[in-house]
Design an enzyme around this catalytic site. Structure first.
Site, PDB file in Angstrom:
ATOM      1  N   GLY A  58      86.270  69.171 -14.642  1.00  0.00           N
ATOM      2  CA  GLY A  58      86.826  68.764 -16.112  1.00  0.00           C
ATOM      3  C   GLY A  58      85.851  69.195 -16.975  1.00  0.00           C
TER       4      GLY A  58
ATOM      5  CG  LEU B  43      85.986  74.533 -18.966  1.00  0.00           C
ATOM      6  CD1 LEU B  43      86.943  75.567 -18.560  1.00  0.00           C
ATOM      7  CD2 LEU B  43      84.723  75.223 -19.793  1.00  0.00           C
ATOM      8  N   GLY B  44      86.894  70.081 -20.774  1.00  0.00           N
ATOM      9  CA  GLY B  44      87.730  69.192 -21.495  1.00  0.00           C
ATOM     10  C   GLY B  44      86.951  68.753 -22.533  1.00  0.00           C
TER      11      GLY B  44
ATOM     12  CG  ASP C 154      87.752  72.721 -16.031  1.00  0.00           C
ATOM     13  OD1 ASP C 154      87.541  72.102 -17.071  1.00  0.00           O
ATOM     14  OD2 ASP C 154      89.147  72.954 -15.745  1.00  0.00           O
ATOM     15  CB  ILE C 155      91.264  74.624 -12.740  1.00  0.00           C
ATOM     16  CG1 ILE C 155      91.933  73.802 -14.058  1.00  0.00           C
ATOM     17  CG2 ILE C 155      91.253  73.499 -11.768  1.00  0.00           C
ATOM     18  CD1 ILE C 155      92.997  73.576 -13.910  1.00  0.00           C
ATOM     19  NE  ARG C 156      89.249  78.874 -19.318  1.00  0.00           N
ATOM     20  CZ  ARG C 156      88.655  78.815 -20.528  1.00  0.00           C
ATOM     21  NH1 ARG C 156      88.860  77.647 -21.160  1.00  0.00           N
ATOM     22  NH2 ARG C 156      87.711  79.761 -21.183  1.00  0.00           N
TER      23      ARG C 156
ATOM     24  CG  ASP D 234      92.510  72.914  -7.550  1.00  0.00           C
ATOM     25  OD1 ASP D 234      93.875  73.693  -7.347  1.00  0.00           O
ATOM     26  OD2 ASP D 234      92.565  71.658  -7.900  1.00  0.00           O
TER      27      ASP D 234
ATOM     28  CE1 TYR E 150      95.018  57.582 -19.963  1.00  0.00           C
ATOM     29  CE2 TYR E 150      94.727  59.440 -18.738  1.00  0.00           C
ATOM     30  CZ  TYR E 150      94.216  58.665 -19.394  1.00  0.00           C
ATOM     31  OH  TYR E 150      93.062  58.921 -19.913  1.00  0.00           O
TER      32      TYR E 150
ATOM     33  CB  ILE F 250      86.866  59.876 -26.894  1.00  0.00           C
ATOM     34  CG1 ILE F 250      86.471  58.838 -25.857  1.00  0.00           C
ATOM     35  CG2 ILE F 250      85.572  60.752 -27.211  1.00  0.00           C
ATOM     36  CD1 ILE F 250      85.925  59.225 -24.652  1.00  0.00           C
TER      37      ILE F 250
HETATM   38  C1  VAH Z   1      94.625  59.515 -24.407  1.00  0.00           C
HETATM   39  N1  VAH Z   1      92.625  60.337 -25.282  1.00  0.00           N
HETATM   40  O1  VAH Z   1      95.136  59.583 -25.454  1.00  0.00           O
HETATM   41  C2  VAH Z   1      93.141  59.816 -24.120  1.00  0.00           C
HETATM   42  C3  VAH Z   1      92.541  58.367 -23.849  1.00  0.00           C
HETATM   43  C4  VAH Z   1      92.550  56.077 -24.207  1.00  0.00           C
HETATM   44  C5  VAH Z   1      93.153  57.374 -24.673  1.00  0.00           C
HETATM   45  O2  VAH Z   1      92.771  58.181 -22.374  1.00  0.00           O
HETATM   46  O3  VAH Z   1      95.375  59.896 -23.339  1.00  0.00           O
END
Ligand code: VAH
Length: 316
Positions: A8, A10-11, A34-36, A52, A141, A171
């Site tokens: 990851g 490029l994140g 990353d996946i590019r 990947d 998530y 973040i």
């Molecule tokens: C999100 N920035 O909003 C991320 C993070 C705690 C938030 O995991 O999904």
């Protein structure tokens, strides 16, 4: 010297973590992935590979090619994207992590995997959220983050894999754009304040969330991996935070620099629902006691630095 693989790359976190790891451990010792494909950006500074994480053979090929001993596994779908594509989120966030953990088991790798405040839910105590508490998240998530925490604990206990991680808050950063998170309003607000002078916030007034500036987030990831394992009572998913604020609080701080800045609200019910299920602020005393976590930036200093860096980036 460590040989580090970052997924990851490029994140939002990965793009800055690769640079910081290369600064500390040497460019050639940090493999960005990353996946590019065929990327020619900062990979000139060090190795870049297409990866990947859903393909376990690709992971092992790279581990063997570069003699990797440490993985920072950041490849994941963030909260709002995960809620729109829950099946993809399970695949990437859990199956991807499982493949990384299997490689770690087979090749004795140390693994950093970030969890999140998203691992908590509506029944979690929302003020001074404890390190050890109920975790019944209502977002996909969050489900993937709790599953990830439990998988990492299991691989350490069962197979002795050196797994470590932190529960990140939102973040804030100025290098790479955020990627579909619930806390991203706290990044977008700075761009709009500088470019248009006004901002439509997708979370409602009074929505308090834990946040952290990227330099502190990078320090947390590296410090927990460099910590003395004998002192770690909690290996994965340490609560870490730097500040807790509401949209009106960050808007007021920005107005100290841009007095004419105006914020209105255009609430996104999906992201508001996710944010409402997350804590107001976490207790991060375990991280402070077990590996010396001590953030540097607060709302005031983060705001000042973000505006200064974005003025340069946007040539304003
Ligand atoms: C999100 N920035 O909003 C991320 C993070 C705690 C938030 O995991 O999904």
């Amino acid at each position: 010297m460590k040989k580090i693989l970052v997924t990851g790359s490029l994140g939002q976190i990965g793009s800055e973590l690769v640079s910081e790891l290369r600064r500390r451990y040497g460019n050639e010792n940090v493999v960005a992935t990353d996946i590019r494909r065929n990327l020619r950006d900062k990979s000139d500074e060090g190795p870049y590979e297409y990866l990947d994480c859903l393909d376990p053979f690709q992971i092992i090929d790279i581990v063997k090619k570069y003699n990797i001993d440490t993985v920072y596994h950041l490849a994941a779908l963030l909260s709002a994207v995960a809620e729109a594509k829950p099946q993809d989120a399970w695949n990437v966030n859990v199956r991807g992590l499982f493949n990384i953990l299997e490689a770690a088991r087979l090749y004795k790798l140390a693994i950093f995997t970030p969890s999140s405040i998203g691992a908590f839910g509506p029944s979690t105590p929302s003020v001074n959220t404890p390190q050890d508490t109920i975790q019944r998240p209502s977002s996909m998530y969050g489900v993937t983050k709790v599953a990830g925490e439990l998988l990492c604990d299991y691989y350490h206990t069962k197979f002795g894999v050196d797994t470590r991680g932190v529960r990140y808050p939102g973040i804030i950063s100025h290098v790479a754009p955020p990627g579909g998170g619930t806390t991203d309003y706290a990044v977008n607000i700075f761009y709009d304040a500088l470019q248009t002078g006004n901002f439509k916030c997708f979370l409602k007034e009074g929505t308090r969330l834990d946040m952290m500036y990227m330099p502190d987030a990078l320090e947390a990831a590296i410090a927990v991996m460099e910590a003395d394992p004998a002192k770690l009572l909690h290996r994965n998913a340490f609560n870490v935070t730097s500040m807790s604020f509401t949209p009106e609080m960050i808007a007021a701080e920005i107005r100290k620099h841009i007095p004419s800045f105006d914020m209105t609200y255009e609430v996104d019910p999906v992201r508001q629902g996710i944010a409402d299920s997350w804590p107001d602020n976490m207790d991060d005393s375990s991280a402070r006691e077990e590996w010396g976590w001590s953030p540097v930036y607060n709302l005031e200093t983060m705001t000042s630095d973000m505006l200064e860096k974005l003025r340069i980036k946007l040539k304003l």
